[in-house]
Scaffold this motif. Structure first.
Motif, mmCIF file in Angstrom:
data_model
loop_
_atom_site.group_PDB
_atom_site.id
_atom_site.type_symbol
_atom_site.label_atom_id
_atom_site.label_comp_id
_atom_site.label_asym_id
_atom_site.label_seq_id
_atom_site.Cartn_x
_atom_site.Cartn_y
_atom_site.Cartn_z
ATOM 1 N N MET A 206 -16.907 102.528 51.220
ATOM 2 C CA MET A 206 -16.740 101.348 52.081
ATOM 3 C C MET A 206 -16.153 100.190 51.287
ATOM 4 O O MET A 206 -15.266 99.484 51.755
ATOM 5 N N ARG A 207 -16.651 100.028 50.066
ATOM 6 C CA ARG A 207 -16.139 98.943 49.228
ATOM 7 C C ARG A 207 -14.676 99.179 48.883
ATOM 8 O O ARG A 207 -13.865 98.260 48.907
ATOM 9 N N VAL A 209 -12.364 100.866 50.498
ATOM 10 C CA VAL A 209 -11.390 100.729 51.583
ATOM 11 C C VAL A 209 -11.349 99.299 52.106
ATOM 12 O O VAL A 209 -10.577 98.992 53.003
ATOM 13 N N GLY A 210 -12.185 98.428 51.555
ATOM 14 C CA GLY A 210 -12.075 97.014 51.913
ATOM 15 C C GLY A 210 -12.974 96.571 53.045
ATOM 16 O O GLY A 210 -12.614 95.685 53.808
ATOM 17 N N ALA A 211 -14.149 97.218 53.175
ATOM 18 C CA ALA A 211 -15.106 96.725 54.163
ATOM 19 C C ALA A 211 -15.698 95.421 53.624
ATOM 20 O O ALA A 211 -15.977 95.320 52.434
ATOM 21 N N SER A 212 -15.861 94.453 54.486
ATOM 22 C CA SER A 212 -16.397 93.174 54.013
ATOM 23 C C SER A 212 -17.874 93.355 53.653
ATOM 24 O O SER A 212 -18.526 94.286 54.118
ATOM 25 N N ASN A 213 -18.374 92.469 52.811
ATOM 26 C CA ASN A 213 -19.759 92.584 52.350
ATOM 27 C C ASN A 213 -20.743 92.662 53.508
ATOM 28 O O ASN A 213 -21.678 93.442 53.493
ATOM 29 N N TYR B 77 -12.770 92.270 49.227
ATOM 30 C CA TYR B 77 -12.348 93.187 50.299
ATOM 31 C C TYR B 77 -10.922 92.896 50.779
ATOM 32 O O TYR B 77 -10.205 93.782 51.219
ATOM 33 N N ARG B 80 -8.748 94.833 48.526
ATOM 34 C CA ARG B 80 -8.922 96.287 48.699
ATOM 35 C C ARG B 80 -8.210 96.808 49.949
ATOM 36 O O ARG B 80 -7.834 97.972 50.018
ATOM 37 N N ARG B 81 -8.049 95.952 50.948
ATOM 38 C CA ARG B 81 -7.388 96.408 52.165
ATOM 39 C C ARG B 81 -5.893 96.650 51.940
ATOM 40 O O ARG B 81 -5.229 97.265 52.763
ATOM 41 N N PHE B 104 -13.375 107.169 58.767
ATOM 42 C CA PHE B 104 -14.444 106.322 58.215
ATOM 43 C C PHE B 104 -13.877 105.013 57.641
ATOM 44 O O PHE B 104 -14.411 103.927 57.855
ATOM 45 N N THR B 108 -15.010 101.357 59.212
ATOM 46 C CA THR B 108 -15.717 100.298 58.486
ATOM 47 C C THR B 108 -14.953 98.974 58.565
ATOM 48 O O THR B 108 -15.530 97.920 58.385
ATOM 49 N N LEU B 109 -13.650 99.067 58.840
ATOM 50 C CA LEU B 109 -12.882 97.827 58.977
ATOM 51 C C LEU B 109 -12.978 97.279 60.394
ATOM 52 O O LEU B 109 -12.443 96.215 60.693
#
Lengths: 297, 237
Positions: A206-207, A209-213, B77, B80-81, B104, B108-109
């Protein structure tokens, strides 16, 4: 919309996680349940004790009798004095003539006896209602200090004892409940900690791929929330059915007519709402603690 | 146009170990760069600094317009995107199917399903796994698992794809397959690729830019370079 979808996903994941670690979740839920049952008992007890104390307070009066040689001036004096005291709610004067008339009304035998007497042997009295029951003794002492007062009485000793016991009971339960709430929060925190460890790869991805905190943390916070809510279900049912049952079987009185239980509705619903909120808060506090400590982002 | 600009970057760990010392390098948009060097030379640290897994102790690193060296933890983040990362050990979720593993990343985004589906299908097709959408990672070969990982890395159409020894666990033939997939991604979508590897043959065959890192410094940087090991970095400095 994006926030809603993340929220939706977090809730879904938190439920999944509760069932994935079922045995641990059950331990947390059981602890929450036990705690909340005690919270319920303490809430019901405290509320009813307050209720009973209020009732007692309403009933509690100091009855003072004037000496036979006291004068009208004394009566006005004491009435004016008492009315300036902060703890005094009401002062009612009753003359010996009113007393005798009342007694004669009570029964014919009394009337016949009293009619034989040439003069009225009774004394004038004042009945003082206090605002705070804790100041009862002080008020009685104050009244006694006047020379023209022969006696001032209230349920000395008994009242203080009852109130003292009730006070001790509610304070004791509050301490136990607080301790249990803490234990529950730690247990939930531990459950969430293990969830975090078991989902390490998932969190890592998750981190990456850029999921926010917040998107990473939310599912764990919700998990604690869900555990707390599930844990509050049994205590709520027990409160609603248990209290209504108790009220119906005792007829609303415990031991004596002074100890009155408060009406079950809407009382049980208010207690239930409290339990739900406490359960949810304890759960969220536990998971928040674990997330803060173990979920390093 | 520069996508990555590194100026005098240092990484010194708390225990005093210097992993990267005074690295300066520019990488253009659409480039394909190999980063090679012996184990423990600092190439992984260098790559980790690019996607802000490690914070540089000193110096400046700009990736896609974002100043990585100044980036706060809570804003990582956003960087990372723009970046896809592929590892030697794939990092797939074992209980999810190929489709779910790739989806997935987008879930998550917070993307809606209507957008997730076409993107996932496109990414899976790009790595040639369309037939295995419903398989679990355990039902796939190592090469196929790495392809899933690549699909997940490119599903959000990143500007930069960082591959940390993606073929390290694979046999030579499978490595070639993976290499050609990554090469295709570079050519077709213009994604910038930075790949760390120990695979001599692959590097020599591809004839791309090769940056050699030894003892935490850049020992050489050649366009159309070959795999080489500098005998002593200290003498060449």
């Amino acid at each position: 919309m994006r926030a809603l979808r993340i929220l939706n996903r977090s809730i879904r994941d938190s439920f999944k996680s509760v069932f994935r670690n079922l045995s641990l979740s059950m331990a947390s839920i059981a602890c929450t349940t036990v705690t909340l049952i005690l919270v319920a008992i303490s809430l019901i007890l405290t509320y009813n004790v307050n209720n009973i104390t209020t009732n007692l307070e309403k009933e509690l009066t100091v009855v003072a009798y004037f000496k036979a040689d006291s004068t009208e001036k004394d009566r006005i004096n004491i009435e004016n004095d008492l009315k300036t005291m902060p703890n005094i709610d009401k002062v009612v004067f009753k003359s010996k003539d009113e007393w005798i008339a009342e007694m004669k009304n009570e029964s014919d035998t009394l009337k016949t006896t009293l009619d034989y007497l040439e003069s009225n042997p009774l004394l004038d009295s004042i009945t003082v209602t206090v605002k705070d029951v804790n100041g009862l003794k002080q008020t009685a002492d104050k009244i006694r200090s006047y020379d023209f007062i022969s006696s001032a009485e209230y349920g000395e000793g008994m009242v203080e004892n009852i109130i003292g016991i009730f006070d001790a009971i509610s304070k004791g339960t509050i301490i136990i409940v607080l301790a249990l709430v803490l234990v529950t929060a730690f247990l939930i925190s531990n459950t969430i900690k293990l969830t975090i460890f078991s989902r390490k790869t998932e969190i890592e991805i998750m981190r990456l791929v850029g999921a926010s905190n917040i998107a990473i943390k939310l599912p764990f916070i919700f998990e604690g929330f869900v555990l707390g809510i599930i844990g509050s279900l049994i205590p709520i049912l027990l409160t609603v059915y248990g209290y209504v049952y108790l009220f119906n079987t005792t007829g609303g009185y415990v031991f004596t007519k002074i100890l009155i239980l408060s009406d079950p509705f809407p009382f049980v619903f208010i207690v239930s709402a409290f339990l739900l909120v406490i359960g949810a808060l304890v759960g969220m506090f536990g998971s928040w603690r674990a997330v803060r400590k173990y979920l390093k982002i | 146009m520069k996508l990555i600009k590194v100026e005098h970057a240092y990484k010194i760990y708390k225990n005093g170990t210097t992993a990267v010392a005074d690295i300066s390098v520019n990488i253009d948009k659409g480039e394909f760069v190999f980063v090679i060097g012996p184990t423990g030379c600092g190439k992984s640290t260098f790559m980790k600094m690019l996607y802000r897994e490690e914070k540089p102790t000193d110096g400046k690193i700009i990736v896609g317009g974002i100043d990585v060296s100044k980036l706060r933890n809570s804003k990582v983040y956003k960087l990372r995107r723009k970046i896809g990362v592929v590892f030697q050990d794939f990092k797939l979720l074992p209980k999810l199917t190929v489709y779910e593993n790739v989806a997935f990343a987008l879930e998550t985004l917070g993307l809606p399903n209507s957008q997730i589906r076409p993107k996932v299908l496109k990414a899976v097709e790009a790595v040639g796994l369309k037939e295995k959408l419903r398989n679990l990672p355990s039902q796939l070969s190592g090469g196929e698992q790495q392809r899933v990982a690549i699909a997940r890395a490119i599903v959000n159409e990143p500007k930069l794809l960082i591959c940390d020894e993606p073929t390290g666990n694979l046999d030579p033939d499978t490595s070639k397959e993976i290499m050609s997939i990554i090469d295709n991604i570079n050519k077709e979508s213009g994604t910038t690729i930075i790949m760390a590897t120990h695979d001599k043959e692959l590097v020599n065959k591809m004839k791309k830019r090769v940056i050699v890192i030894e003892d935490g410094v850049i020992a050489s940087d050649d366009m159309k370079g070959r795999y080489k090991v500098h005998e002593s970095v200290k003498n060449t400095k």
